[in-house]
Design a protein around this motif. Structure first.
Motif, PDB file in Angstrom:
ATOM      1  N   THR A  80       4.381  -2.651   0.015  1.00  0.00           N
ATOM      2  CA  THR A  80       4.150  -2.312   1.557  1.00  0.00           C
ATOM      3  C   THR A  80       3.464  -0.842   1.693  1.00  0.00           C
ATOM      4  N   GLY A  82       0.425   1.095   1.222  1.00  0.00           N
ATOM      5  CA  GLY A  82      -0.610   0.996   1.866  1.00  0.00           C
ATOM      6  C   GLY A  82      -1.344  -0.160   1.836  1.00  0.00           C
ATOM      7  N   GLY A  83      -1.091  -1.267   1.362  1.00  0.00           N
ATOM      8  CA  GLY A  83      -1.680  -2.543   1.471  1.00  0.00           C
ATOM      9  C   GLY A  83      -1.467  -3.250   2.694  1.00  0.00           C
ATOM     10  N   LEU A  85      -1.131  -1.562   5.866  1.00  0.00           N
ATOM     11  CA  LEU A  85      -2.145  -1.005   6.717  1.00  0.00           C
ATOM     12  C   LEU A  85      -3.546  -1.339   6.481  1.00  0.00           C
ATOM     13  N   LEU A  86      -3.876  -1.343   4.815  1.00  0.00           N
ATOM     14  CA  LEU A  86      -5.449  -1.810   4.780  1.00  0.00           C
ATOM     15  C   LEU A  86      -5.586  -3.272   5.053  1.00  0.00           C
ATOM     16  N   LEU A  87      -4.538  -4.002   5.158  1.00  0.00           N
ATOM     17  CA  LEU A  87      -4.795  -5.578   5.788  1.00  0.00           C
ATOM     18  C   LEU A  87      -5.166  -5.282   7.252  1.00  0.00           C
ATOM     19  N   LEU A  89      -6.093  -3.159   9.005  1.00  0.00           N
ATOM     20  CA  LEU A  89      -7.432  -2.397   9.425  1.00  0.00           C
ATOM     21  C   LEU A  89      -8.539  -3.385   9.177  1.00  0.00           C
ATOM     22  N   LEU A  90      -8.448  -4.152   7.919  1.00  0.00           N
ATOM     23  CA  LEU A  90      -9.559  -5.120   8.092  1.00  0.00           C
ATOM     24  C   LEU A  90      -9.666  -6.221   8.734  1.00  0.00           C
TER      25      LEU A  90
END
Length: 121
Positions: A80, A82-83, A85-87, A89-90
């Motif tokens: 959990t 940065g993955g 948050l990256l998802l 944002l994507l």
């Protein structure tokens, strides 16, 4: 003799710098004998984290040390970190990001951008 630098105590009182004796003045027996044999420090295996020095609720001071981390905790943090948050944002980028498009000051949006035009033949 050891020099003690000036400092503030935990209760807020100021202590001036002074020289402190390293040995007791009289040869009185100590209440708790000091440990003379040093135990080997355990070497942590696997991931570790640093714990800063702090005081416990009962007033005991804890020195800074390295603590081994549970492998399950490492897996949860890695899953959990940065993955997520990256998802997020994507997904926002793919959805167009509501409220992100702004028109420059002094211009009006074109009709094709604001009203859909239907073509009939």
């Amino acid at each position: 003799m050891t020099y003690v630098r000036p400092h503030y105590r935990r209760d807020g009182t100021y202590v001036k710098g002074h020289n402190r004796r390293t040995r007791p003045r009289t040869a009185q027996p100590r209440t708790a004998p000091r440990r003379t044999t040093s135990r080997p420090r355990p070497v942590p295996t696997g991931p570790t984290t640093y714990v800063r020095p702090h005081y416990r609720r009962d007033g005991t001071r804890v020195r800074g040390h390295h603590r081994s981390v549970n492998p399950r905790t490492v897996a949860v943090v890695a899953g959990t970190g940065g993955g997520g948050l990256l998802l997020l944002l994507l997904l926002l980028a793919l959805a167009g990001g509501a409220g992100t498009s702004k028109s420059p000051v002094g211009t009006t949006p074109s009709q094709s951008a604001s009203v859909p035009v239907s073509h009939h033949r």
